[in-house]
Enzyme design. Structure first.
Site, short mmCIF file in Angstrom:
data_model
loop_
_atom_site.label_atom_id
_atom_site.label_comp_id
_atom_site.label_asym_id
_atom_site.label_seq_id
_atom_site.Cartn_x
_atom_site.Cartn_y
_atom_site.Cartn_z
N ARG A 77 0.82 -1.22 0.00
CA ARG A 77 0.00 0.00 0.00
C ARG A 77 0.85 1.27 0.00
O ARG A 77 0.51 2.27 -0.62
CB ARG A 77 -0.91 0.02 1.22
N LEU A 79 -7.16 3.12 2.41
CA LEU A 79 -5.99 4.00 2.49
C LEU A 79 -5.28 3.78 3.82
O LEU A 79 -5.93 3.49 4.83
CB LEU A 79 -6.43 5.45 2.35
N HIS A 99 -20.45 7.97 0.92
CA HIS A 99 -20.80 6.61 1.32
C HIS A 99 -22.30 6.42 1.14
O HIS A 99 -23.09 7.28 1.53
CB HIS A 99 -20.42 6.39 2.80
N ASP A 108 -15.00 4.69 6.73
CA ASP A 108 -16.38 5.17 6.79
C ASP A 108 -16.71 5.86 8.12
O ASP A 108 -17.83 5.75 8.65
CB ASP A 108 -17.37 4.02 6.52
C1 GRF Z 1 -21.38 5.13 -4.91
O1 GRF Z 1 -22.53 4.48 -4.48
C2 GRF Z 1 -20.63 5.70 -3.74
O2 GRF Z 1 -21.46 6.08 -2.69
C3 GRF Z 1 -19.77 4.55 -3.32
O3 GRF Z 1 -19.40 3.91 -4.51
C4 GRF Z 1 -20.36 4.17 -5.51
C5 GRF Z 1 -19.62 4.77 -6.66
O4 GRF Z 1 -20.47 4.95 -7.77
N1 GRF Z 1 -18.67 5.01 -2.52
P1 GRF Z 1 -20.00 5.87 -8.97
O5 GRF Z 1 -18.71 5.25 -9.53
O6 GRF Z 1 -19.79 7.24 -8.46
O7 GRF Z 1 -21.11 5.78 -9.97
#
Ligand code: GRF
Length: 224
Positions: free
Chosen positions: A69, A97, A113, A149
């Site tokens: 990483r 990360l 999220h 998160d």
């Molecule tokens: C979204 O639902 C976001 O909340 C999550 O991953 C998904 C990404 O979708 N973290 P996109 O690539 O922005 O369409």
């Protein structure tokens, strides 16, 4: 943060629909952030081609070719430095990360999220919300901290959960709100209208017309 438009990098791993909503917002001349780079850990991410077709600088750092990483993140950091990035928006970036990268960008890195945090951290949020029978679900934009998160919440939007919902229909309803609140959250951060106070985000925010949205601790300012 104030003054010039903040040079913002969007980190993606996939389709990039949130990326698109941020790019669209940043086309407004009065928007306080410029999308200066779209960076992916997957060279084949569809969002990369989409961003490039809109004239945005793109780069890929394939995590699979790095020993660990730290080495992967060092390459990302070099790319971020090269493009003189001020702010990072994670938008469907599917790599954890390291704490040191998260700390390095503390207060300057946002994530979206697909759940109302602190509920439903992690993956498969729509499936889990349906299984629990919750009646309200939604999405959250927050500052990134080392814990996954977690981190001070900038904006949230709630949507109803319907009896007929599948993970797909619920996910689509949430995603539509993601596309509303992510640009708004970036606008608040890039313009310096919010600040972090301990575990919370505080500061004057625009009064906005979206009835489902809540910005915790917003001091609604009649003038703006
Ligand atoms: C979204 O639902 C976001 O909340 C999550 O991953 C998904 C990404 O979708 N973290 P996109 O690539 O922005 O369409």
């Amino acid at each position: 943060m104030s003054g010039a438009r903040k040079r913002t990098a969007i980190l993606i791993s996939g389709r990039g629909s949130n990326m698109n909503s941020l790019i669209a917002a940043a086309k407004r001349p009065d928007f306080p952030a410029d999308i200066a780079l779209v960076l992916s850990n997957r060279p084949d991410a569809p969002g990369l081609e989409n961003a490039a077709s809109q004239g945005i600088a793109t780069a890929a750092a394939d995590h699979k070719i790095y020993a660990g990483r730290e080495a992967f993140e060092e390459t990302m950091q070099n790319l971020l430095d090269l493009h003189r990035i001020d702010l990072i928006c994670l938008a469907g970036f599917m790599r954890l990360l390291t704490p040191s990268f998260a700390r390095r960008w503390e207060g300057r890195m946002l994530n979206i999220h697909p759940a109302l945090l602190p509920s439903y951290k992690g993956l498969h949020t729509h499936e889990r919300a349906l299984a629990d029978g919750v009646k309200i679900h939604g999405c959250t934009v927050h500052f990134v901290v080392p814990e996954m998160d977690a981190g001070p919440i900038i904006a949230q939007a709630a949507v109803p959960v319907l009896g007929s919902d599948t993970p797909q229909t619920l996910g689509a309803r949430v995603l539509a709100q993601e596309h509303v609140i992510y640009p708004m959250a970036l606008e608040h951060v890039a313009s310096g209208r919010v600040r972090i106070d301990g575990a919370r985000v505080v500061g004057a925010c625009q009064r906005y017309s979206h009835p489902a949205m809540v910005v915790p601790e917003a001091d609604f300012d009649e003038d703006g």
